[in-house]
Design an enzyme around this catalytic site. Structure first.
Site, PDB file in Angstrom:
ATOM      1  N   SER A  49       0.855  -1.197   0.000  1.00 30.92           N
ATOM      2  CA  SER A  49       0.000   0.000   0.000  1.00 30.92           C
ATOM      3  C   SER A  49       0.889   1.245   0.000  1.00 30.92           C
ATOM      4  CB  SER A  49      -0.875   0.003   1.256  1.00 30.92           C
ATOM      5  OG  SER A  49      -0.043   0.160   2.407  1.00 30.92           O
ATOM      6  N   ASP A  80      -1.006  -1.470  -3.997  1.00 29.09           N
ATOM      7  CA  ASP A  80      -2.388  -1.592  -3.521  1.00 29.09           C
ATOM      8  C   ASP A  80      -2.937  -0.190  -3.196  1.00 29.09           C
ATOM      9  OD1 ASP A  80      -4.702  -2.881  -2.548  1.00 29.09           O
ATOM     10  OD2 ASP A  80      -3.906  -2.957  -0.498  1.00 29.09           O
ATOM     11  N   HIS A  81      -4.134   0.092  -3.647  1.00 32.87           N
ATOM     12  CA  HIS A  81      -4.808   1.376  -3.356  1.00 32.87           C
ATOM     13  C   HIS A  81      -3.948   2.597  -3.651  1.00 32.87           C
ATOM     14  CE1 HIS A  81      -8.443  -0.291  -1.614  1.00 32.87           C
ATOM     15  NE2 HIS A  81      -7.699  -1.149  -0.953  1.00 32.87           N
ATOM     16  N   HIS A 178     -12.675  -2.882   4.703  1.00 35.52           N
ATOM     17  CA  HIS A 178     -11.331  -3.181   5.213  1.00 35.52           C
ATOM     18  C   HIS A 178     -11.339  -3.363   6.734  1.00 35.52           C
ATOM     19  CE1 HIS A 178     -10.061  -1.103   1.356  1.00 35.52           C
ATOM     20  NE2 HIS A 178      -9.497  -2.289   1.293  1.00 35.52           N
ATOM     21  N   HIS A 208     -11.787  -6.739  -2.400  1.00 35.11           N
ATOM     22  CA  HIS A 208     -11.016  -6.142  -1.301  1.00 35.11           C
ATOM     23  C   HIS A 208     -11.733  -6.454   0.011  1.00 35.11           C
ATOM     24  CE1 HIS A 208      -8.095  -3.319  -3.278  1.00 35.11           C
ATOM     25  NE2 HIS A 208      -8.751  -3.809  -4.309  1.00 35.11           N
ATOM     26  N   ALA A 210     -11.411  -8.762   2.237  1.00 31.19           N
ATOM     27  CA  ALA A 210     -11.932 -10.133   2.196  1.00 31.19           C
ATOM     28  C   ALA A 210     -11.455 -11.011   3.349  1.00 31.19           C
ATOM     29  CB  ALA A 210     -11.548 -10.774   0.870  1.00 31.19           C
ATOM     30  N   ASN A 251      -8.017  -9.872  -1.786  1.00 36.61           N
ATOM     31  CA  ASN A 251      -7.056  -9.125  -0.960  1.00 36.61           C
ATOM     32  C   ASN A 251      -7.173  -9.490   0.517  1.00 36.61           C
ATOM     33  OD1 ASN A 251      -6.569  -7.846  -3.350  1.00 36.61           O
ATOM     34  ND2 ASN A 251      -6.776  -5.781  -2.525  1.00 36.61           N
ATOM     35  N   ASP A 253      -5.218  -8.625   4.148  1.00 34.02           N
ATOM     36  CA  ASP A 253      -4.239  -7.941   4.990  1.00 34.02           C
ATOM     37  C   ASP A 253      -4.525  -8.276   6.458  1.00 34.02           C
ATOM     38  OD1 ASP A 253      -2.360  -6.308   6.101  1.00 34.02           O
ATOM     39  OD2 ASP A 253      -3.150  -4.429   5.347  1.00 34.02           O
ATOM     40  N   THR A 254      -5.753  -8.002   6.874  1.00 30.99           N
ATOM     41  CA  THR A 254      -6.124  -8.169   8.282  1.00 30.99           C
ATOM     42  C   THR A 254      -5.816  -9.572   8.825  1.00 30.99           C
ATOM     43  OG1 THR A 254      -7.834  -6.488   8.076  1.00 30.99           O
ATOM     44  CG2 THR A 254      -8.109  -8.094   9.859  1.00 30.99           C
TER      45      THR A 254
END
Ligand code: G3H
Ligand code: 13P
Ligand code: ZN
Length: 305
Positions: A49, A80-81, A178, A208, A210, A251, A253-254
């Site tokens: 990002s 990303d973004h 997100h 995103h 997800a 995507n 991340d979390t």
């Protein structure tokens, strides 16, 4: 090997699997993700990002990802973004094989204008472009059906946007958001909307926001002191449906952030005499690798490399 996103996403959509795109900021996340991909024989997208680029520096990230991409699986180096056009241009010139331009918060015409600009820089260099239409928000964030319709991706607008911009993949809003607090309850995504989008737009669709906020990982983090409250993510069943209806890039991340948090908390607690950072980081890396591998199984990208 380093490849473009288009190269791995077009077959993914055609064969109804999705390639995981993991956010990385440092060596720990990068190595965990790549070793998962190698173990699972899965193509993988490594994405940074603007925050990651600010944190680690673009040159450091590119150098690390180039080394990581020597792995015997296809690896995409993706922004990303991206919202800063100068940063995107720099990434395209510096070796990223894919970039996202995120103009989703802008009026339609401005989003199209900027996305087209990015496409005009990227395509001559063989770099793929992901773009976004619709506003990412949890399905419970809407107070009315009218508001939901106005914010989530309109299938007709998605088709117009794809034709107007010539982007290579399209991120859509179907009720994900997100972070770790997506839903208050076990809420489903707007799969009917996705079906309509996929009927019209034949590009790989990107999901995103997800992460699943895996229960066992969350419990482990909380056992060692994390306070996560009602953190809740996307159900596996919804991911499976989304892949069935055109989603080819997912995507995450979390879920890796949670795995890292759980692993590091456990290690710091269980190894009070250890000061070697490599020993403290190892359990976190292993847990991140395991979570990444679970995603590759769920997305059916395992064995596709
Ligand atoms: O979608 C955003 C990603 O989770 C990246 O987050 O901006 O904190 O790096 P970040
Ligand atoms: P999560 O916060 O659900 O992991 O989503 C990450 C993402 O969409 C990165 O672009
Ligand atoms: Zn995102």
């Amino acid at each position: 090997m380093l490849v473009t996103a288009k190269k791995i996403l077009v077959p993914a959509r055609a064969k109804k699997y999705a390639v995981p795109a993991f956010n990385v900021n440092d060596l720990e996340f990068l190595k965990s993700v790549i070793s998962a991909a190698v173990k699972m024989k899965s193509p993988v997208i490594v994405q940074t990002s603007e925050g990651a680029i600010q944190y680690a520096g673009m040159e450091y990230l590119i150098a690390m990802i180039r080394v990581a991409a020597k792995a015997p699986v296809p690896v995409v180096m993706h922004v990303d973004h991206g919202k800063d056009l100068n940063l995107i241009r720099q990434a395209i010139q510096s070796g990223y094989t894919s970039v996202m331009y995120d103009g989703s918060a802008l009026p339609y015409a401005e989003n199209v204008r900027n996305t087209k600009k990015v496409v005009s820089w990227a395509h001559p260099r063989g770099v793929s472009v992901e773009a976004e239409i619709g506003a990412l928000a949890g399905i419970e964030d809407f107070v009315s059906v009218e508001e939901k319709d106005a914010k989530l991706t309109s299938p007709e607008e998605a088709l117009r946007f794809a034709n107007d911009t010539k982007c290579d993949s399209l991120a859509v809003a179907i009720g994900t958001s997100h972070g770790a607090f997506k839903f208050k309850d076990k809420t489903h995504l707007d799969i009917e909307r996705l079906k309509k989008i996929s009927k019209l737009v034949k590009l790989p669709i990107v999901l995103h926001g997800a992460s699943g906020v895996l229960e066992d990982v969350k419990e482990l983090a909380e056992k060692y002191g994390a306070k996560l409250g009602v953190a809740r993510g996307v159900l596996d069943a919804d991911i499976t449906q989304a892949i069935k209806y055109g989603v080819a890039k997912i995507n995450i991340d979390t879920d890796l952030r949670l795995a890292f948090t759980a692993g590091i908390r456990e290690a710091v607690h269980d190894l009070p005499k250890v000061i070697d950072p490599r020993k403290l980081l190892e359990p976190a890396n292993l847990l991140m690798r395991e979570v990444a591998m679970r995603k590759m199984k769920l997305f059916r990208s395992a064995g596709r490399a």
